[in-house]
Write a protein that holds these residues in place. Structure first.
Motif, short mmCIF file in Angstrom:
data_model
loop_
_atom_site.label_atom_id
_atom_site.label_comp_id
_atom_site.label_asym_id
_atom_site.label_seq_id
_atom_site.Cartn_x
_atom_site.Cartn_y
_atom_site.Cartn_z
N GLN A 23 47.55 30.20 45.64
CA GLN A 23 46.37 29.89 44.84
C GLN A 23 45.69 31.18 44.37
OE1 GLN A 23 44.04 26.52 46.71
NE2 GLN A 23 45.45 26.88 48.40
N GLU A 24 44.95 31.06 43.28
CA GLU A 24 44.24 32.21 42.72
C GLU A 24 42.75 31.91 42.66
OE1 GLU A 24 45.96 33.01 38.94
OE2 GLU A 24 47.78 33.90 39.78
N GLY A 25 41.96 32.95 42.78
CA GLY A 25 40.51 32.79 42.70
C GLY A 25 39.84 34.14 42.57
N VAL A 26 38.55 34.18 42.84
CA VAL A 26 37.80 35.43 42.83
C VAL A 26 36.98 35.52 44.10
CG1 VAL A 26 37.67 35.63 40.31
CG2 VAL A 26 35.94 34.30 41.52
N GLU A 60 36.22 39.86 42.12
CA GLU A 60 37.54 40.47 42.01
C GLU A 60 38.61 39.39 42.19
OE1 GLU A 60 38.34 43.60 41.25
OE2 GLU A 60 36.22 44.09 41.03
N PRO A 61 39.70 39.45 41.40
CA PRO A 61 40.74 38.44 41.54
C PRO A 61 41.48 38.54 42.87
CG PRO A 61 41.44 40.17 40.04
CD PRO A 61 40.00 40.42 40.32
N ILE A 62 41.76 37.40 43.47
CA ILE A 62 42.50 37.36 44.73
C ILE A 62 43.52 36.23 44.69
CG2 ILE A 62 40.64 38.33 46.17
CD1 ILE A 62 39.93 35.45 46.98
N THR A 63 44.54 36.35 45.53
CA THR A 63 45.49 35.26 45.74
C THR A 63 45.48 34.90 47.22
OG1 THR A 63 47.35 36.80 46.09
CG2 THR A 63 46.97 35.99 43.84
N PHE A 64 45.74 33.65 47.54
CA PHE A 64 45.68 33.20 48.93
C PHE A 64 46.51 31.94 49.10
CE2 PHE A 64 42.18 31.59 46.45
CZ PHE A 64 42.13 30.24 46.74
N LEU A 108 37.10 33.29 33.92
CA LEU A 108 36.69 32.12 33.14
C LEU A 108 36.28 30.99 34.08
CD1 LEU A 108 39.61 32.21 30.52
CD2 LEU A 108 37.31 33.16 30.27
N VAL A 109 35.59 30.00 33.51
CA VAL A 109 35.13 28.85 34.28
C VAL A 109 35.60 27.57 33.59
CG1 VAL A 109 33.15 27.64 35.26
CG2 VAL A 109 33.10 30.15 35.04
N LYS A 110 36.30 26.72 34.35
CA LYS A 110 36.72 25.42 33.82
C LYS A 110 36.42 24.34 34.85
CE LYS A 110 40.75 24.81 31.70
NZ LYS A 110 42.22 24.61 31.48
N LYS A 111 35.74 23.30 34.41
CA LYS A 111 35.36 22.19 35.30
C LYS A 111 34.63 22.69 36.54
CE LYS A 111 37.65 18.41 35.31
NZ LYS A 111 38.61 17.32 35.53
N GLY A 112 33.77 23.72 36.34
CA GLY A 112 32.94 24.23 37.43
C GLY A 112 33.63 25.20 38.36
N LYS A 113 34.90 25.54 38.09
CA LYS A 113 35.64 26.44 38.98
C LYS A 113 36.01 27.72 38.25
CE LYS A 113 37.62 22.80 41.89
NZ LYS A 113 38.88 22.22 42.44
N LYS A 114 35.82 28.85 38.96
CA LYS A 114 36.16 30.15 38.40
C LYS A 114 37.65 30.44 38.60
CE LYS A 114 31.63 32.16 39.44
NZ LYS A 114 30.93 33.19 40.23
N TYR A 115 38.25 31.12 37.64
CA TYR A 115 39.63 31.57 37.78
C TYR A 115 39.81 32.82 36.93
CZ TYR A 115 40.62 29.38 33.23
OH TYR A 115 40.62 29.03 31.91
N VAL A 116 40.88 33.56 37.23
CA VAL A 116 41.15 34.80 36.52
C VAL A 116 42.39 34.60 35.66
CG1 VAL A 116 41.74 37.25 36.72
CG2 VAL A 116 40.13 36.20 38.32
N GLN A 117 42.27 34.95 34.38
CA GLN A 117 43.40 34.85 33.46
C GLN A 117 43.69 36.23 32.89
OE1 GLN A 117 44.50 31.21 31.19
NE2 GLN A 117 43.57 32.34 29.50
N THR A 118 44.93 36.68 33.13
CA THR A 118 45.29 38.04 32.73
C THR A 118 46.23 38.06 31.54
OG1 THR A 118 47.10 38.05 34.35
CG2 THR A 118 44.97 38.93 35.05
#
Length: 215
Positions: free
Chosen positions: A77-80, A85-89, A204-214
């Motif tokens: 999964q990806e998040g911040v 800062e972008p992270i994966t987990f 970016l934010v979609k449906k209330g959730k943050k994510y990182v797009q590179t």
């Protein structure tokens, strides 16, 4: 100071790992109740699973290996983080853990995770609650009936035990595909609340959730 903190961490982890190597047997009543609800999943689908926890004794940390059967794999999964800062987990903390609990997840393969949770001040886990959550994805090789195994589960001061979780291969209904299409068409915003292109880069934010797009 940091050096001594690392030594303290290592010492606590070693105490948890090697302190008390006995295994619970069928005649003993295990004070810790660890479970995952039975899983039904169709090939191509993803599902988030939660490990539930309840204990009649006070515990501050634990370790376990999560083993998946053939046909299931862990989802990265990806998040911040709190610093944007972008992270994966591969797993997230559950409600039984305090924000100050160390949460170490080692990805050993797409079929195995090693989880170690501890607290330098021995703050207690909250019971009842959940220990952690993780996502799995199924493919066509998943058997009609199989099991996820929580292997070598051990709480500090407790005994080792295993937990088997039943997995049933389901049939895809197409609902997930419809939901995925709906989510894909949802509007995208930047951190300033302005509408953004779904092909934009950054946080970016979609449906209330943050994510990182590179890309």
């Amino acid at each position: 100071m940091k050096k001594y903190m690392n030594i303290a961490k290592l010492g606590l982890m070693l105490m948890m790992l090697i302190g008390g190597v006995s295994f619970a047997n069928a005649q003993e009543e295990n004070p810790e109740k660890v479970s995952i609800d039975p899983v039904t999943i169709a090939a191509g689908d993803e599902k988030e699973l939660t490990i539930n926890y309840e204990s009649s004794v006070e515990r501050s940390g634990f370790q376990m290996n999560i083993l998946l059967p053939e046909g299931l794999s862990f989802v990265k999964q990806e998040g911040v983080d709190e610093d944007e800062e972008p992270i994966t987990f591969y797993a997230t903390k559950g409600t039984a853990l305090r924000t100050t609990h160390a949460f170490d997840v080692t990805y050993k393969s797409d079929k195995e995770l090693l989880i170690i949770v501890y607290h330098l001040d021995l703050k207690l886990l909250k019971s009842p609650g959940s220990l952690l959550s993780f996502k799995v994805k199924a493919d066509e090789s998943l058997a009609d009936a199989s099991q996820i195994v929580l292997k070598n589960v051990k709480f500090n001061g407790g005994q080792y035990f295993d937990v088997n979780v039943d997995v049933t291969k389901g049939t895809s209904t197409g609902i997930n595909e419809a939901k995925a299409e709906e989510a894909d068409n949802a509007p995208v915003f930047n951190l300033g609340g302005q509408r953004a292109s779904k092909n934009g880069k950054g946080i970016l934010v979609k449906k209330g959730k943050k994510y990182v797009q590179t890309r």
